[in-house]
Design an enzyme around this catalytic site. Structure first.
Site, PDB file in Angstrom:
ATOM      1  N   LEU A 113      -9.458   5.015   0.212  1.00 49.99           N
ATOM      2  CA  LEU A 113      -8.439   5.632   1.046  1.00 49.99           C
ATOM      3  C   LEU A 113      -7.133   4.925   0.720  1.00 49.99           C
ATOM      4  O   LEU A 113      -7.045   3.705   0.835  1.00 49.99           O
ATOM      5  CB  LEU A 113      -8.786   5.476   2.536  1.00 49.99           C
ATOM      6  CG  LEU A 113      -8.083   6.393   3.545  1.00 49.99           C
ATOM      7  CD1 LEU A 113      -8.367   7.853   3.254  1.00 49.99           C
ATOM      8  CD2 LEU A 113      -8.511   6.039   4.961  1.00 49.99           C
ATOM      9  N   ASP A 114      -6.143   5.671   0.271  1.00 50.81           N
ATOM     10  CA  ASP A 114      -4.891   5.067  -0.165  1.00 50.81           C
ATOM     11  C   ASP A 114      -4.308   4.151   0.906  1.00 50.81           C
ATOM     12  O   ASP A 114      -4.430   4.420   2.107  1.00 50.81           O
ATOM     13  CB  ASP A 114      -3.863   6.148  -0.503  1.00 50.81           C
ATOM     14  CG  ASP A 114      -4.202   6.900  -1.777  1.00 50.81           C
ATOM     15  OD1 ASP A 114      -4.997   6.374  -2.570  1.00 50.81           O
ATOM     16  OD2 ASP A 114      -3.667   8.003  -1.962  1.00 50.81           O
ATOM     17  N   ARG A 115      -3.617   3.124   0.449  1.00 43.20           N
ATOM     18  CA  ARG A 115      -3.047   2.142   1.374  1.00 43.20           C
ATOM     19  C   ARG A 115      -2.177   2.773   2.465  1.00 43.20           C
ATOM     20  O   ARG A 115      -2.322   2.437   3.639  1.00 43.20           O
ATOM     21  CB  ARG A 115      -2.245   1.101   0.591  1.00 43.20           C
ATOM     22  CG  ARG A 115      -1.724  -0.037   1.470  1.00 43.20           C
ATOM     23  CD  ARG A 115      -0.991  -1.077   0.653  1.00 43.20           C
ATOM     24  NE  ARG A 115      -0.683  -2.240   1.462  1.00 43.20           N
ATOM     25  CZ  ARG A 115      -0.050  -3.319   1.010  1.00 43.20           C
ATOM     26  NH1 ARG A 115       0.328  -3.368  -0.249  1.00 43.20           N
ATOM     27  NH2 ARG A 115       0.199  -4.332   1.808  1.00 43.20           N
TER      28      ARG A 115
END
Length: 258
Positions: A68-70
């Site tokens: 999950l992208d930052r």
């Protein structure tokens, strides 16, 4: 606020990561926006990670299953053994896991839509230095539909007001930054996207006290590799999102039953 980047926004972590589901094999938690899943060369200065926090919280090792992208907040699955991680990772690879997001985008979108637009792989100069260059565009498909519209009395250009939509996004493939790139492609970028977005609208949201990327992975559904049970998880609306909903005169009930 001029030095703001999406990477340095971290939602307050006042206690344990919220757990949405847990059994002897898997745990699903809410990951705050700005928190890395694990260590990365892209952000050497980061010292706190979701894996570390959850390991300390549970008192045992955890294993990543997906990414999950930052800057994206929402549901993240961790496995409690390497074997369990491998089994569920295979489900992700076979597209047997359903993920659903909500996003705030520029402009008005109503109705249901299907976008089939291939994407060339995005590569990072550091981490993808040895990756094959000049790859062909890969299939990328997203279903999306409008949930609500908003117009606020602030100008970002020619017009005295600014318009936004709340969308439900369902990626049917898993390309890097797929949702952000697809919304950019149709000229409705996600607010707070500093790479593919609209700087004027991003700036307005920051000035109104709503910084960061407005993309929330709120729903996750998969068939449990061990029990065969359908695991369906949904995260409640985080406080940060409640604040922006108030700004846009939206109600959290928009997502109930959705």
């Amino acid at each position: 606020m001029s030095d703001f980047t999406e990477q340095n926004l971290v939602e307050p972590i006042d206690g344990p990561l919220p757990i949405v589901f847990q059994d002897e094999h898997y745990v699903v938690v809410y990951k705050p926006a700005g928190l890395l899943v694990h260590r990365s060369w892209i952000a050497k200065q980061a010292t706190v990670f979701a894996m570390q926090l959850l390991r300390d919280q549970l008192g045992r090792y955890v294993y990543p299953v997906h990414r999950l992208d930052r800057p994206t907040c929402g549901l993240l699955v961790m496995a409690l053994s390497s074997e369990a991680a491998a089994k569920l990772s295979e489900c992700f690879s076979n597209r047997e896991v359903s993920k659903s997001y909500v996003a705030i985008v520029r402009g008005y979108i109503e109705g249901e839509h299907h976008l089939d637009y291939p994407l060339v792989e995005e590569q990072d100069q550091m981490t993808d230095a040895l990756a094959q260059k000049n790859k062909d565009a890969q299939p990328a498909v997203t279903d999306y539909r409008g949930l609500a519209l908003a117009e606020i009395p602030y100008s970002t250009g020619r017009f005295p007001t600014s318009r936004y939509s709340l969308l439900r996004l369902n990626p049917l493939t898993g390309r890097k930054h797929q949702l952000r790139r697809h919304m950019h492609h149709i000229s409705h970028p996600i607010i707070g996207d500093t790479t593919h977005g609209d700087g004027k609208h991003n700036r307005l949201f920051r000035e109104l006290g709503h910084p960061g990327l407005w993309l929330f992975a709120d729903q996750l559904r998969f068939t449990h590799p061990y029990s065969g049970e359908i695991i369906s998880c949904k995260s409640p609306l985080p406080p940060r999102w409640q604040g922006v909903f108030e700004q846009l005169s939206w109600n959290s009930s928009l997502l109930m039953g959705d």
